[in-house]
Enzyme design. Structure first.
Site, mmCIF file in Angstrom:
data_model
loop_
_atom_site.group_PDB
_atom_site.id
_atom_site.type_symbol
_atom_site.label_atom_id
_atom_site.label_comp_id
_atom_site.label_asym_id
_atom_site.label_seq_id
_atom_site.Cartn_x
_atom_site.Cartn_y
_atom_site.Cartn_z
ATOM 1 N N ALA A 141 0.377 8.115 7.446
ATOM 2 C CA ALA A 141 0.768 9.324 6.707
ATOM 3 C C ALA A 141 2.205 9.160 6.232
ATOM 4 C CB ALA A 141 0.653 10.557 7.603
ATOM 5 N N GLU A 164 -8.906 7.902 0.934
ATOM 6 C CA GLU A 164 -8.478 8.280 2.288
ATOM 7 C C GLU A 164 -9.009 9.671 2.635
ATOM 8 O OE1 GLU A 164 -4.270 5.834 2.542
ATOM 9 O OE2 GLU A 164 -4.254 7.868 1.814
HETATM 10 O O1 LIG Z 1 -1.290 7.441 2.477
HETATM 11 C C1 LIG Z 1 -1.118 6.247 2.506
HETATM 12 C C2 LIG Z 1 -1.500 5.336 1.410
HETATM 13 O O2 LIG Z 1 -2.007 6.053 0.322
HETATM 14 C C3 LIG Z 1 -0.517 5.622 3.722
HETATM 15 O O3 LIG Z 1 -1.298 5.899 4.826
HETATM 16 C C4 LIG Z 1 0.873 6.188 3.891
HETATM 17 O O4 LIG Z 1 1.618 5.898 2.705
HETATM 18 C C5 LIG Z 1 1.579 5.617 5.109
HETATM 19 O O5 LIG Z 1 1.874 4.274 4.937
HETATM 20 P P1 LIG Z 1 2.738 3.443 5.975
HETATM 21 O O6 LIG Z 1 1.926 3.278 7.202
HETATM 22 O O7 LIG Z 1 2.999 2.142 5.241
HETATM 23 O O8 LIG Z 1 4.009 4.199 6.216
#
Ligand SMILES: O=C(CO)[C@H](O)[C@H](O)COP(=O)(O)O
Length: 275
Positions: free
Chosen positions: A127, A147
């Site tokens: 997230a 997602e």
């Molecule tokens: O929503 C997302 C992709 O669309 C990812 O889950 C979110 O950006 C978190 O990424 P990270 O684990 O690299 O911080």
């Protein structure tokens, strides 16, 4: 049946050069290149270990982003441990985009699709920001539609994140890049206008692919992404509904009443649990 799958797994593992080994304790693993990566790994491993029900879970959603890399890695370790592989070889992993499909395959896990398996037992996903009520901003990596499709099809949605993602109060405080919104390409100008005029959005921009690509980011569903700035969001459920009503919007990155818990890894290797 279990034995046949186990033999199949053994043959596949041997073919891929993967060796059977026991599930490693995180403390026994080599250090990663930064404390941030350590934090992500700690959250992901603990989330999987505490929530995966080897007897009951068969269809497992694997989300997108840099933290989920460690979720797929941990699931792969279950597969390689002779104590657990009899169960893990039955997992069917549902990706939320191109990256997570690659992660599933790289870790020797069995790939399925959401249209084959519309009911998911559990999903692990990252997230961009998480508030105290487990409302989320997601879509920083541009995979928000798939997602949301997978997480709302799951009986349980577990968030894996690092300490930076925990909101002090309102969404939009830590994640200041705007609410990601997936839009149909032919409707993006109309959505940009409606966001500003109808929803009084402070600023809304079409996400660009530069420097990797000239022009806009194109999602795995061949759509565009708009990042819409609303400042601190006091009522994410209402904002989600308002954005969703705009013609041209496919999905918003506000995930409302969807996650059941969140694991936040800290720089010292500890993990906080919310929910
Ligand atoms: O929503 C997302 C992709 O669309 C990812 O889950 C979110 O950006 C978190 O990424 P990270 O684990 O690299 O911080």
């Amino acid at each position: 049946m279990l034995r046949t799958n186990f033999n199949k797994l053994l043959h596949t593992s041997v073919r891929r050069g993967l060796k059977m080994s026991s599930l490693p304790d995180i403390k026994s693993l080599s250090a990663l290149h930064s404390t941030l990566e350590e934090a992500k790994r700690a959250a992901a491993y603990r989330a999987v270990d505490e929530n995966l029900d080897l007897q009951r879970h068969r269809v497992i959603g694997v989300g997108s982003g840099s933290t989920v890399i460690y979720v797929a890695e941990r699931l792969g370790q279950y597969l390689l441990d002779p104590k657990f592989s009899i169960f893990a070889s039955q997992f069917v992993c549902i990706p939320t985009g191109f990256q997570s499909k690659e992660l599933i395959l790289m870790n020797g896990l069995q790939l399925g699709s959401i249209d084959q398996y519309p009911t998911v037992d559990i999903v692990f996903d990252g997230a961009d920001e998480v508030d105290a009520n487990l409302q989320l901003i997601k879509g920083g990596g541009g995979c928000l539609f798939q997602e949301k499709l997978v997480s709302t099809s799951a009986a349980k949605f577990v968030v894996v994140a690092d300490y930076r993602k925990r909101s002090p109060k309102y969404l939009g405080t830590n994640w200041v890049k705007g609410v990601p919104i997936e839009v149909v390409p032919s409707g993006y100008v109309r959505v940009l206008k409606d966001l500003k005029v109808k929803l009084k959005c402070e600023n809304a921009v079409l996400r660009q692919g530069a420097p990797a690509k000239a022009g806009p980011v194109v999602t795995d569903n061949c759509n565009f992404i708009i990042d819409a700035h609303f400042g601190e969001i006091e009522d994410p459920a209402k904002l989600h509904q308002d954005i969703k009503m705009l013609v041209g919007v496919v999905e918003t990155g506000l995930f409302i009443d969807n996650a059941s818990k969140a694991y936040f890894g800290n720089p010292d290797g500890s993990v906080d649990l919310l929910g």
